[in-house]
Design a protein around this motif. Structure first.
Motif, PDB file in Angstrom:
ATOM      1  N   GLU A 348     119.351 -11.140  39.633  1.00  0.00           N
ATOM      2  CA  GLU A 348     120.238 -10.845  40.415  1.00  0.00           C
ATOM      3  C   GLU A 348     121.224  -9.796  40.121  1.00  0.00           C
ATOM      4  OE1 GLU A 348     122.253 -11.683  44.034  1.00  0.00           O
ATOM      5  OE2 GLU A 348     120.419 -12.215  43.289  1.00  0.00           O
ATOM      6  N   VAL A 349     121.804  -8.888  40.824  1.00  0.00           N
ATOM      7  CA  VAL A 349     122.609  -7.708  40.270  1.00  0.00           C
ATOM      8  C   VAL A 349     123.948  -7.980  40.972  1.00  0.00           C
ATOM      9  CG1 VAL A 349     123.110  -5.459  40.093  1.00  0.00           C
ATOM     10  CG2 VAL A 349     120.649  -6.069  40.228  1.00  0.00           C
ATOM     11  N   LYS A 350     125.178  -8.277  40.321  1.00  0.00           N
ATOM     12  CA  LYS A 350     126.342  -8.448  40.961  1.00  0.00           C
ATOM     13  C   LYS A 350     127.393  -7.451  40.026  1.00  0.00           C
ATOM     14  CE  LYS A 350     125.598 -11.505  43.969  1.00  0.00           C
ATOM     15  NZ  LYS A 350     125.521 -11.269  45.460  1.00  0.00           N
ATOM     16  N   MET A 372     116.395 -16.740  34.437  1.00  0.00           N
ATOM     17  CA  MET A 372     117.102 -16.075  35.283  1.00  0.00           C
ATOM     18  C   MET A 372     118.251 -15.374  34.917  1.00  0.00           C
ATOM     19  SD  MET A 372     117.542 -19.372  37.992  1.00  0.00           S
ATOM     20  CE  MET A 372     118.368 -20.266  37.010  1.00  0.00           C
ATOM     21  N   ILE A 373     118.397 -14.201  35.427  1.00  0.00           N
ATOM     22  CA  ILE A 373     119.119 -13.160  34.677  1.00  0.00           C
ATOM     23  C   ILE A 373     120.082 -12.625  35.632  1.00  0.00           C
ATOM     24  CG2 ILE A 373     119.226 -10.780  33.621  1.00  0.00           C
ATOM     25  CD1 ILE A 373     116.495 -11.332  32.292  1.00  0.00           C
ATOM     26  N   LEU A 374     121.623 -12.434  35.218  1.00  0.00           N
ATOM     27  CA  LEU A 374     122.528 -11.686  36.264  1.00  0.00           C
ATOM     28  C   LEU A 374     122.893 -10.676  35.311  1.00  0.00           C
ATOM     29  CD1 LEU A 374     124.408 -12.342  38.428  1.00  0.00           C
ATOM     30  CD2 LEU A 374     126.290 -13.373  36.670  1.00  0.00           C
ATOM     31  N   GLY A 376     125.601  -7.459  35.577  1.00  0.00           N
ATOM     32  CA  GLY A 376     126.881  -7.220  36.037  1.00  0.00           C
ATOM     33  C   GLY A 376     128.091  -7.635  35.047  1.00  0.00           C
ATOM     34  N   GLU A 377     129.346  -7.597  35.514  1.00  0.00           N
ATOM     35  CA  GLU A 377     130.348  -8.235  34.549  1.00  0.00           C
ATOM     36  C   GLU A 377     130.291  -9.491  34.088  1.00  0.00           C
ATOM     37  OE1 GLU A 377     133.934  -7.464  36.665  1.00  0.00           O
ATOM     38  OE2 GLU A 377     133.599  -5.243  37.183  1.00  0.00           O
ATOM     39  N   LYS A 378     129.728 -10.336  34.972  1.00  0.00           N
ATOM     40  CA  LYS A 378     129.668 -11.955  34.497  1.00  0.00           C
ATOM     41  C   LYS A 378     128.329 -12.157  33.732  1.00  0.00           C
ATOM     42  CE  LYS A 378     133.593 -13.007  36.358  1.00  0.00           C
ATOM     43  NZ  LYS A 378     133.662 -13.682  37.606  1.00  0.00           N
ATOM     44  N   GLY A 379     127.357 -11.208  33.541  1.00  0.00           N
ATOM     45  CA  GLY A 379     126.111 -11.393  32.826  1.00  0.00           C
ATOM     46  C   GLY A 379     125.882 -10.103  32.136  1.00  0.00           C
ATOM     47  N   ILE A 380     124.652  -9.783  31.853  1.00  0.00           N
ATOM     48  CA  ILE A 380     124.456  -8.391  31.150  1.00  0.00           C
ATOM     49  C   ILE A 380     124.893  -7.484  31.659  1.00  0.00           C
ATOM     50  CG2 ILE A 380     122.252  -7.239  29.983  1.00  0.00           C
ATOM     51  CD1 ILE A 380     120.447  -9.666  30.252  1.00  0.00           C
TER      52      ILE A 380
END
Length: 394
Positions: A348-350, A372-374, A376-380
């Motif tokens: 998911e891209v945020k 499950m990978i995020l 963006g700022e809250k993930g990678i």
């Protein structure tokens, strides 16, 4: 001069005993010719480089003449081996039959001529290989340049890469954006569509194909049914025509239609496609706005970021035996699903700092992905993800 990772692969294979034809495929302007010439020069092997780009279409006699010349040079130079490199091989009619004839003849007579074929139309190259050259070739796919390559070679920032994409030839113009757009449209987009699709494949409605490409770039990262496409395109015909044209654009390394992930093949292939450019430069070059204007529009820039991540995954999937999908069920959605060896990774891209996990959680309950990978700022962080090899996620 910068060397892409494909350099070492080809160099190693050319140093092996003559066994397989080496086939280099990929979109226009990604450095296929440059890479092959680098290898030939640095290995210091006797070689002949020829291009079918300016040869009359269908002239297989030209191909035979080049091969005979390579045979003469091998004997004249009393070399142990000779490398024949043929660029834009798909321009020659029935090229695979001629290649098979000459290659097998050299195998029988013990002539040590190694062969490297280059082509920018992946579909036509694959057709020729499977029809006549089964068991005689290996393929090296060269996709678009990634963030790490553009950063090392041209000092691109993350924002530069997201907007200007991964075309090395256009890097000299990024400080003159109008000039950059002109170069992209005339030298890359129109050239790729005209020379890699329209010139080599029968297209009944070329104007429709160009409209579809423009629409797909405008909606990159978004899901659009074929029915809706027909409503937005003039003289659109039927969904089969649009699906075929989208596939041709995909094989030319321009625009893909990602299928929806589902539990069976039929449901995947009957789904509405998610447009995805192979290179974000194809989007921004056709926009009426410039980089600074889009950067200040969070929603528009967010779509650029998601398309950059999607392009990174799409190019990786073409060269590393992975499948790329999206997933949606009612209002729940996951941007990208990677599949390899029956294992799934949901991505998911945020980019706007808002973390939404409902789609990921629903997908996890239904399919149990490995990861499950995020992004963006809250993930990678986006810049780190674009430097990852997606194959290493498994």
């Amino acid at each position: 001069m910068f060397q892409r990772v494909h350099y070492q692969t080809l160099a190693n294979r050319l140093q092996e005993p003559r066994r397989f034809i080496q086939v280099i495929t990929g979109p226009r302007q990604v450095g296929k010719t440059t890479m092959v010439n680098q290898v030939a020069a640095n290995l210091k092997v006797a070689h002949l480089f020829v291009s079918a780009d300016s040869v009359a279409l269908g002239n297989s006699v030209w191909l035979q003449q080049q091969w005979e010349y390579a045979r003469i040079k091998l004997k004249q130079e009393t070399a142990l081996e000779y490398v024949l490199i043929i660029d834009e091989i798909q321009k020659i009619d029935q090229w695979s039959e001629t290649i098979k004839l000459m290659w097998d003849e050299d195998t029988r007579t013990g002539l040590n001529i190694k062969l490297v074929l280059l082509g920018s139309s992946r579909l036509l190259i694959q057709q020729g290989l499977t029809e006549s050259l089964a068991g005689r070739f290996e393929v090296i796919y060269m996709g678009h340049w990634n963030f790490s390559e553009m950063q090392k070679s041209f000092n691109y920032s993350l924002d530069d890469f997201i907007w200007f994409g991964g075309y090395p030839g256009s890097a000299a113009f990024i400080h003159e954006e109008n000039r950059w757009k002109e170069y992209m449209i005339h030298s890359i987009i129109e050239s790729s569509i005209s020379r890699d699709i329209l010139m080599l494949t029968r297209i009944d409605k070329p104007a429709l194909m160009k409209q579809l490409f423009e629409l797909g770039c405008l909606y990159s990262g978004q899901i659009l049914s074929y029915t809706k496409m027909i409503g937005q395109l003039q003289d659109a015909g039927n969904t089969t025509t649009l699906s075929h044209y989208l596939q041709l654009l995909h094989t030319a390394g321009l625009l893909g239609g990602i299928e929806k992930f589902a539990g069976d093949i039929i449901r995947k292939r009957s789904s509405s496609p998610k447009f995805q450019v192979h290179n974000t430069a194809l989007m921004s070059a056709q926009m009426g706005r410039h980089k600074k204007q889009v950067l200040s529009d969070k929603a528009a820039w967010g779509r650029m970021v998601e398309s950059a991540v999607g392009a990174h995954l799409l190019n990786s999937s073409l060269s590393r035996n992975m499948n790329l999908y999206y997933w949606r069920e009612n209002i729940l959605e996951v941007d990208f699903i990677l599949e390899k060896n029956n294992e799934l990774i949901a991505i998911e891209v945020k980019s706007n700092g808002v973390a939404e996990f409902r789609g990921l959680e629903a997908f996890k309950k239904m399919y149990g992905p490995k990861k499950m990978i995020l992004v963006g700022e809250k993930g990678i962080p986006v810049h780190e993800f674009l430097q990852l090899n997606p194959n290493d996620l498994f």
